[in-house]
Structure formats: structure tokens, C-alpha cells
Design a protein around this motif. Structure first.
Motif, PDB file in Angstrom:
ATOM      1  N   ALA A  80      -4.214  65.347  46.984  1.00 40.40           N
ATOM      2  CA  ALA A  80      -3.393  64.353  46.287  1.00 40.40           C
ATOM      3  C   ALA A  80      -1.907  64.578  46.574  1.00 40.40           C
ATOM      4  N   ALA A  81      -1.468  65.836  46.500  1.00 36.42           N
ATOM      5  CA  ALA A  81      -0.057  66.142  46.748  1.00 36.42           C
ATOM      6  C   ALA A  81       0.334  65.800  48.185  1.00 36.42           C
ATOM      7  N   ALA A  82      -0.509  66.168  49.147  1.00 39.68           N
ATOM      8  CA  ALA A  82      -0.208  65.876  50.549  1.00 39.68           C
ATOM      9  C   ALA A  82      -0.093  64.369  50.769  1.00 39.68           C
ATOM     10  N   THR A  83      -0.953  63.603  50.129  1.00 40.46           N
ATOM     11  CA  THR A  83      -0.930  62.148  50.242  1.00 40.46           C
ATOM     12  C   THR A  83       0.357  61.568  49.662  1.00 40.46           C
TER      13      THR A  83
ATOM     14  N   LYS B 295       3.350  62.484  51.872  1.00 34.32           N
ATOM     15  CA  LYS B 295       3.310  61.707  53.112  1.00 34.32           C
ATOM     16  C   LYS B 295       3.847  60.298  52.856  1.00 34.32           C
ATOM     17  N   GLN B 296       3.426  59.697  51.755  1.00 35.91           N
ATOM     18  CA  GLN B 296       3.916  58.366  51.410  1.00 35.91           C
ATOM     19  C   GLN B 296       5.415  58.391  51.131  1.00 35.91           C
ATOM     20  N   MET B 297       5.885  59.441  50.468  1.00 36.57           N
ATOM     21  CA  MET B 297       7.315  59.557  50.186  1.00 36.57           C
ATOM     22  C   MET B 297       8.092  59.732  51.494  1.00 36.57           C
TER      23      MET B 297
ATOM     24  N   GLU C 222      13.257  64.839  55.567  1.00 37.25           N
ATOM     25  CA  GLU C 222      13.006  66.209  56.020  1.00 37.25           C
ATOM     26  C   GLU C 222      12.355  67.050  54.920  1.00 37.25           C
ATOM     27  N   GLY C 223      12.856  66.925  53.703  1.00 38.22           N
ATOM     28  CA  GLY C 223      12.271  67.667  52.577  1.00 38.22           C
ATOM     29  C   GLY C 223      10.830  67.284  52.326  1.00 38.22           C
ATOM     30  N   PHE C 224      10.548  65.983  52.295  1.00 33.72           N
ATOM     31  CA  PHE C 224       9.176  65.524  52.056  1.00 33.72           C
ATOM     32  C   PHE C 224       8.245  65.953  53.190  1.00 33.72           C
ATOM     33  N   ARG C 225       8.750  65.943  54.417  1.00 37.46           N
ATOM     34  CA  ARG C 225       7.945  66.406  55.557  1.00 37.46           C
ATOM     35  C   ARG C 225       7.598  67.887  55.400  1.00 37.46           C
TER      36      ARG C 225
ATOM     37  N   GLY D  26       5.091  68.373  52.597  1.00 39.96           N
ATOM     38  CA  GLY D  26       3.775  67.936  53.081  1.00 39.96           C
ATOM     39  C   GLY D  26       3.118  68.986  53.962  1.00 39.96           C
ATOM     40  N   ARG D  27       3.891  69.604  54.823  1.00 43.83           N
ATOM     41  CA  ARG D  27       3.357  70.700  55.654  1.00 43.83           C
ATOM     42  C   ARG D  27       2.846  71.848  54.792  1.00 43.83           C
TER      43      ARG D  27
END
Length: 111
Positions: free
Chosen positions: A61-64, A67-69, A80-83, A86-87
Motif C-alpha cells: 500500500a505504501a509503495a503504491t 508511486k502515485q505521489m 525525488e523524495g517520493f522516489r 518508494g525505493r
């Protein structure tokens, strides 16, 4: 230190935005505390693989969400932060999968 203060919870915001941000920080602390309490109660009851199957759902759920953000962010610093977040969530998913693949085959029917 946050704005010359030791923490976000007891800091006195001076703007409406600061008040809204502090409300989010307090909610994060509250939910983090609930999560930690549940985890401490579950550890003695369940095998690690069972616990990690629950964690996996949260990580997916968090990765999804991140990724959307990332996809919808226009500011480079947020993108960059959201990427990066997500990693990190992807690494958490990999750890969950590793523990589950290692331990599920050894679990007894009581689990």
C-alpha cells in the motif's frame, strides 16, 4: 532541532500551515504508537512469517501511494523524495518476501 525546538509535538506553531502540519505529525505519532503496541502484542503469539505477511500488505500500500505521489508531483524536490521513499518501501517488501519464503514452508498447521 525543528525551528530551534526539540520536537514537532510540543512546538507552538505560529502560522495556520504550521498548525496543520503539527496536526499531521501528532496523527503520525498516534498511529505509530498504535502500530507498535499491536506489534508487541503479536510477536509472542505468531511466527515471524505470519507477521511479515501483514507487513507486506502495508508495504504494498505504501509503495503504491508513494508511486502515485511521485507520478503526480511537479516539484523536483518532492518527486525525488517520493522516489526515494518508494525505493525504501520496495526494500521492505523484499525483506517481507524473503522471510515469508524462508519460513512458510517450515510452519506447522497451527499457524
Amino acid at each position: 532541532k525543528l525551528l530551534g525546538h526539540s520536537d514537532a509535538i510540543t512546538y507552538e506553531p505560529k502560522t495556520e500551515l504550521g498548525k496543520r502540519l503539527q496536526k499531521n505529525a501528532k496523527w503520525l505519532y498516534f498511529n505509530g504508537g498504535r502500530y507498535w503496541t499491536g506489534y508487541k502484542q503479536a510477536v509472542p503469539k505468531y511466527d515471524l512469517a505470519v507477521l511479515f505477511s501483514s507487513f507486506l500488505m502495508g508495504e504494498i500500500a505504501a509503495a503504491t501511494i508513494f508511486k502515485q505521489m511521485y507520478d503526480n508531483s511537479r516539484e523536483a524536490v518532492f518527486k525525488e523524495g517520493f522516489r526515494n521513499i518508494g525505493r525504501d518501501e520496495g526494500r521492505h517488501m523484499a525483506i517481507c518476501m524473503e522471510v515469508m519464503e524462508r519460513d512458510y514452508p517450515k510452519m506447522g498447521p497451527e499457524n
